[in-house]
Design a protein around this motif. Structure first.
Motif, mmCIF file in Angstrom:
data_model
loop_
_atom_site.group_PDB
_atom_site.id
_atom_site.type_symbol
_atom_site.label_atom_id
_atom_site.label_comp_id
_atom_site.label_asym_id
_atom_site.label_seq_id
_atom_site.Cartn_x
_atom_site.Cartn_y
_atom_site.Cartn_z
ATOM 1 N N VAL A 56 0.885 -1.145 0.030
ATOM 2 C CA VAL A 56 -0.104 0.058 -0.025
ATOM 3 C C VAL A 56 1.080 1.230 0.021
ATOM 4 N N PHE A 57 1.857 1.092 0.691
ATOM 5 C CA PHE A 57 3.007 2.437 0.633
ATOM 6 C C PHE A 57 4.258 1.935 1.140
ATOM 7 N N ASN A 58 5.367 2.880 0.811
ATOM 8 C CA ASN A 58 6.669 2.416 0.980
ATOM 9 C C ASN A 58 7.250 3.329 1.948
ATOM 10 N N VAL A 59 8.144 2.865 2.659
ATOM 11 C CA VAL A 59 8.614 3.659 3.857
ATOM 12 C C VAL A 59 10.171 3.805 3.420
ATOM 13 N N GLU A 60 10.950 4.904 3.310
ATOM 14 C CA GLU A 60 12.086 5.154 3.108
ATOM 15 C C GLU A 60 12.702 6.097 4.197
ATOM 16 N N VAL A 61 13.856 5.444 4.790
ATOM 17 C CA VAL A 61 14.565 6.232 5.885
ATOM 18 C C VAL A 61 15.855 6.781 5.256
ATOM 19 N N VAL A 62 15.795 8.058 5.501
ATOM 20 C CA VAL A 62 16.904 9.215 4.919
ATOM 21 C C VAL A 62 17.657 9.467 6.375
ATOM 22 N N ALA A 63 19.001 8.912 6.242
ATOM 23 C CA ALA A 63 19.839 9.301 7.464
ATOM 24 C C ALA A 63 20.430 10.767 7.482
ATOM 25 N N VAL A 64 20.069 11.472 8.574
ATOM 26 C CA VAL A 64 20.464 12.953 8.687
ATOM 27 C C VAL A 64 21.680 12.716 9.748
ATOM 28 N N SER A 65 22.647 13.012 9.401
ATOM 29 C CA SER A 65 23.947 13.035 10.664
ATOM 30 C C SER A 65 24.975 14.039 10.316
#
Length: 1123
Positions: free
Chosen positions: A10-19
């Motif tokens: 149904v949906f996609n999850v994308e994790v973007v690392a901010v560091s």
């Protein structure tokens, strides 16, 4: 749980690392991890699934460094400062791996060059005006410093190091770097409390450094030592090495302690310490291929990095007070010499192919040498400059079009000469006895001391005013500047015309900086500075034929010809030494010949390229600055050595300066502002028409394809010679960022500045004239020089001047007339008339101070003339004629003020006790009465200014009243001719000129018995029967032999010829061709007697034209009658 639509997402999850700690780039991550492993001495190193042992760490580290160029740009920018720090540390502190020192200098330098060049290309919008990336510039200015050096050591805390000593380190892991200490026994970090170890205070670290006996502190960057040390703040050893090590201990990535025995046991040898600037110069010299190209592209970065490293080294090694020759080792100086030489070679070989890159490289090299003048031996830096110059010079003289390379050399020299101690570097107080080197080495102590207190040495003055080899060797940089100016302004120098403005602006800016520098505010100091530019006077005197003629706007006062052009052929006019075209410091190059004369005819003078108005003005300002600030005694001695030719040339230059800096007034600035604003509106309208109107892209393309662009009404707007539709540098409507419509306050401010400049310039000219008068008053050939001085003085009186200047000018004029009365009354009679006219004009001034000075000058002129021969007939006649001329031509003439001045003159005569018993007061009274009568006639003329016929009738009546005064009658006849000519009444103007010629012929026949001249006015009877009015048969006619009668320039054979030629031209414009023939009948015998074939050829050509037009008109009438 039920799945939707057969497990469809149904949906996609994308994790973007901010560091800000994790690079998120595999290449950067690997590099930092390996460096961290070296720092922590933790093996094996695990990077993802790869395990790196110590035996293959060297290869992995080198490969990670070379792979940095493949990393993404964004993380590189975020971690740029840290990345550069690590690379620099690898250059300066080679790691010890498996007991062997690994030299990573070349690999690190290649990586730095690649990264910096990549940043510059991709971040081209983030650059300053010099093309420098702001991110890289900020790193140099704010971040970079030598490893283990910190200028301000914090005071130690009770429990450990102060927080400012440490950088914050990253989380401790196998893949995260903490610091770059390559081998350590204990790790201490305030940022990570998990790291074990006992914190050590700065005191303990300093003690360990000083107490270490087995460690070579000059070569090691690792702080080692035992427990014995001196207390904090003490100086147990006076050596510079211990001080250097102490300073170096304060700046670390993280604090640590080691013992030399442990380190030696671990690695088998001590790590070496390298100085970054030495290593950088070495790597740059030995690099090649793409690495060298990348370094050249961003040379500014490496140059500035090197300079900052050198300065830090001097500061932390306490060498700022050391002798400049001992600051740096010879091997480093050899590397710098090789580097500068190769880069200069690149500039010479590639300036035609890579123009933009070479310009940046040339600028970077110049700034680098400019910085080196502050920190290295100045003699060594001068040798580097000479090396660059020799390479450029050898190439220049082999080029057919040397302007591009010469322009680069000008930029190079301009930057070098912008040094804050430029004046001191030129040794302004030394004698012209130079050593063999381009310039002697100046120690830091000598350069900071003031050398302006020494007296002017008694040396050959001529050497100070010419670009001789001794001058250019002793005053090295100033010699380079003036040599460039002389060579580029040489009229015979081919291909350098486009550089005139550039080289003039360079000299102008230098002098402006000296003038505004508070260090040189003292007049004696400024005189020393001006001595560096004394040859500039001779250089500018050579350019007189090329200067813009500012006197063209003054039709009535043309540019003087102080001496005949023929006189110049026998004497060389060169003011510059024959060595002017030699290479710097004695290197021979082909010489450029210079013209032998400066006064050329109008045709030959314009064969040379004429400078623009702006360039000529700047050059003349430079001349006046040197004349103002130079020592007066030095100038006087030099003037004594000059020939009459050269002094007259200088006077011609001063004459030009008067016209150049004449005050224009507020109205001129307002008119210029309105014209500029109107022009900008026209350009804007054209642009809007091109963008929105009928001239769009499609129509323009169609017109171009049909070849109709030149015939189109908009062709001029787009430029018919340009095939490209848009070119930013060629478009006619480039946006002007300046505010075009100036406010009233801005215009008034400009007018104020212009007025002050005009006053200052003319006062300098006046001072120079007085020096010339003092110089030539004791010489035999003073007459011709004083005549030139008087011409300049009179010209300045004729221009718009301030009241302050006129007061001094009148004082100088009175002194000149009093000291040399025979100059005016026997030799320069023409100038006596001009002086009377100028004085009378200022007698009608609205400013009382000017009126009083002008009245005093006029009265003393009469008195001086009277004392010579008990009569002042000459001045009386000249004053009367001048008033008549003033009334007929001046627009802003004020009768009331002139009457006041005449009353003042009368008062002077009545109260003059010495001459009360003579006829002088009565003669003055008669003169004043006559002048009042002329003024009364003037009032009537002013009442009929709007009625030209009545005005001409009044002028005729006034001229009739001067029937027995030939000079005044001639003046009014010429005024009448001028008025007729203004209204295009050419026939009437011609008749006035014929009457003038008849009057001259009548009196000329009494003076000279020449058969070819007309016998009198009877000769002109065929042209006009009224010319008999000019007959000199009355008993009241004054003999032309008497003093002051017929003394004007028209009562000569040349004057008669000039009047007749003007009359013939006016008859021709009026269409009276039969009268043209009658005039030339009088002229032809005169030219035949003089055997002037050229004039006769011209006359007969004009007669042919006249008769042809008569025939054409007659034919036209016959055809018309037959029809």
């Amino acid at each position: 749980m039920k799945w939707v639509d057969n497990h469809k997402g149904v949906f996609n999850v994308e994790v973007v690392a901010v560091s800000s700690l994790h690079t998120q780039d595999p290449y950067l991550d690997k590099f930092f991890a390996l460096v961290h492993a070296l720092d922590e001495h933790m093996f094996p190193v695990r990077i993802g699934d790869m395990r790196i042992m110590e035996n293959n760490l060297e290869n992995e580290l080198k490969s990670s460094i070379s792979a940095l160029n493949s990393s993404q740009l964004e993380p590189v920018v975020r971690f740029l400062h840290l990345l550069l720090d690590k690379l620099i540390l690898l250059v300066v502190r080679p790691p010890v791996i498996a007991g062997q020192i690994v030299n990573l200098g070349q690999a690190s330098f290649e990586a730095m060059a690649s990264i910096i060049n990549r940043l510059h290309k991709n971040l081209d919008g983030n650059q300053d005006q010099h093309g420098r990336n702001s991110l890289l510039a900020s790193y140099i200015y704010y971040v970079f410093r030598l490893p283990n050096t910190y200028p301000n050591s914090p005071s130690p805390g009770p429990g450990g190091l102060g927080g400012s000593v440490h950088y914050a380190t990253m989380a401790r892991s196998a893949v995260r770097p903490a610091s770059l200490n390559l081998n350590r026994s204990r790790s201490l970090s305030n940022s990570n409390p998990d790291i074990s170890g006992t914190p050590t205070s700065p005191d303990d670290e300093v003690r360990s450094i000083i107490g270490s006996k087995g460690l070579d502190r000059s070569n090691s960057w690792v702080n080692t030592g035992g427990p014995k040390a001196a207390p904090w703040g003490s100086n147990p050893s006076p050596s510079a090495e211990s001080t250097q090590a102490t300073d170096r201990s304060c700046n670390r990535m993280s604090s640590h302690t080691e013992t030399s025995s442990f380190l030696q046991t671990l690695t088998g040898r001590l790590p070496t310490k390298k100085l970054f600037h030495e290593e950088l110069a070495l790597q740059w010299v030995v690099c090649s291929g793409s690495v060298r190209e990348a370094a050249l592209q961003q040379a500014w970065f490496f140059f500035e990095l090197m300079v900052k490293s050198m300065v830090h080294h001097l500061y932390f090694a306490d060498k700022l007070d050391a002798s400049r020759k001992n600051r740096f080792p010879e091997r480093f100086m050899d590397d710098v010499t090789a580097l500068v030489s190769t880069i200069a070679g690149d500039i010479v070989s590639r300036f035609q192919k890579d123009t933009e890159m070479v310009e940046r490289l040339n600028t970077s090299l110049a700034f680098f040498l400019n910085d080196l003048l502050s920190i290295m031996d100045r003699g060594f830096v001068f040798v580097l400059i000479k090396t660059c110059y020799k390479q450029v010079s050898s190439k220049l003289y082999s080029l057919t079009n040397p302007s591009n390379l010469a322009s680069l050399r000008l930029d190079f020299l301009r930057i070098i000469c912008s040094h804050e101690h430029y004046v001191t570097l030129n040794l302004p107080c030394s004698l012209l006895t130079p050593p063999a080197s381009p310039s002697p080495s100046v120690s830091s102590a000598t350069s900071q001391s003031s050398g302006f207190s020494t007296n002017v040495q008694d040396q050959k003055i001529a050497n100070m005013f010419e670009l001789s080899v001794p001058f250019r060797q002793q005053h090295y940089l100033a010699g380079l500047v003036l040599t460039e100016l002389a060579v580029i302004l040489d009229p015979d120098a081919e291909g350098l015309f486009g550089l005139h403005k550039k080289v003039i602006n360079m000299v102008h800016n230098l002098l402006s900086s000296h003038d505004s520098d508070p260090r040189y505010a003292d007049p004696q100091v400024k005189a020393r500075v001006a001595m560096l530019y004394l040859p500039l006077i001779g250089v500018i005197m050579e350019t007189v034929p090329q200067l813009y003629d500012f006197t063209e706007s003054h039709n009535q006062r043309g540019r003087p010809s102080c001496v005949a052009a023929d006189d110049y052929e026998g004497e060389s006019g060169s003011m510059i030494s024959q060595t002017v075209a030699m290479a710097i410091a004695g290197t021979s190059v082909p010489q450029l010949t210079r013209p032998s004369s400066f006064l050329l005819t109008s045709s030959s003078g314009r064969q040379h390229s004429t400078f623009s108005t702006e360039s000529s003005r700047s050059l003349l300002i430079c001349l006046l600055w040197v004349l103002k600030n130079a020592d007066e005694s030095v100038l006087q001695k030099w003037f004594t050595d000059l020939s009459v030719l050269q002094l007259n040339r200088l006077l011609d230059l001063l004459y030009l300066c008067v016209s150049c800096f004449e005050y224009k007034g507020k109205k001129v600035f307002e008119r210029m502002n309105s014209l500029t604003f109107k022009k900008s509106k026209d350009m804007r309208a054209k642009l809007e028409e091109a963008i929105l109107g009928s001239i769009g892209a499609r129509q323009e393309m169609v017109r171009r394809s049909r070849g109709q662009l030149e015939r189109s009404p908009s062709g001029s707007a787009f430029g018919s010679q340009e095939n490209l539709r848009w070119r930013k540098d060629m478009t006619h409507w480039r946006q002007n960022t300046e505010k075009l419509d100036k406010s009233r306050a801005e215009i008034e401010h400009e007018a104020l500045i212009d007025g002050n400049l005009a006053t200052e310039a003319n006062l300098i000219i006046l001072d120079t004239l007085e020096i010339v008068v003092q110089t030539v008053s004791v010489t035999e050939s003073k007459e011709s020089i004083l005549g030139g001085v008087l011409k300049v003085l009179l010209h300045s009186m004729a221009c718009n001047q301030s009241a302050l200047y006129l007061q001094h000018c009148f004082a100088t004029q009175r002194a000149l007339v009093s000291k040399f009365p025979e100059l005016l009354f026997e030799e320069e009679t023409e100038q006596c008339a001009d002086l009377c006219l100028r004085l009378l004009r200022h007698c009608s001034s609205s400013i009382s101070t000017i009126r009083s000075h002008a009245s005093a000058s006029l009265y003393l002129l009469m008195r001086q003339n009277f004392e010579i021969g008990n009569n002042f007939a000459r001045v009386k006649m000249q004053v009367t004629m001048s008033l008549s001329s003033l009334v007929g031509t001046s627009q802003n003439f004020n009768e009331e003020f002139l009457r006041r001045s005449l009353k003042t003159i009368l008062t002077y005569a009545e109260e003059d006790l010495e001459l009360r018993e003579t006829t002088f007061p009565d003669q003055v009274q008669d003169l004043v009465f006559n002048l009042h009568m002329i003024l009364s006639d003037t009032v009537k003329m002013k009442e009929h200014q709007e009625d030209p016929e009545m005005l001409i009738d009044l002028m005729y009546r006034i001229a009739k009243g001067y029937q027995n005064s030939p000079d005044l009658r001639l003046t009014w006849l010429q005024n009448m001719a001028g008025k007729h000519s203004e209204r295009s009444n050419h026939a009437e103007s011609a008749q006035c000129l014929v009457h003038s010629a008849a009057l001259v012929a009548e009196y000329l026949s009494m003076l000279e018995d020449r058969k070819y001249l007309p016998v009198g006015c009877v000769t002109f009877q065929n042209i006009s029967s009224n010319v008999l009015e000019e007959s000199a048969v009355s008993d009241d006619v004054v003999s032309p032999d008497e003093e002051g009668i017929c003394s004007g320039k028209y009562f000569t054979e040349a004057g008669l010829v000039g009047l007749l030629e003007q009359a013939a031209a006016s008859f021709s414009m009026a269409g009276m061709y039969e009268a043209v023939n009658e005039v030339y009948k009088v002229l032809i015998p005169i030219h035949e007697a003089n055997r002037d074939a050229k004039k006769l050829s011209t006359i007969h050509g004009k007669l042919q034209e006249a008769f042809s037009k008569i025939v054409h008109q007659s034919t036209g009438w016959e055809v018309g009658n037959s029809v």
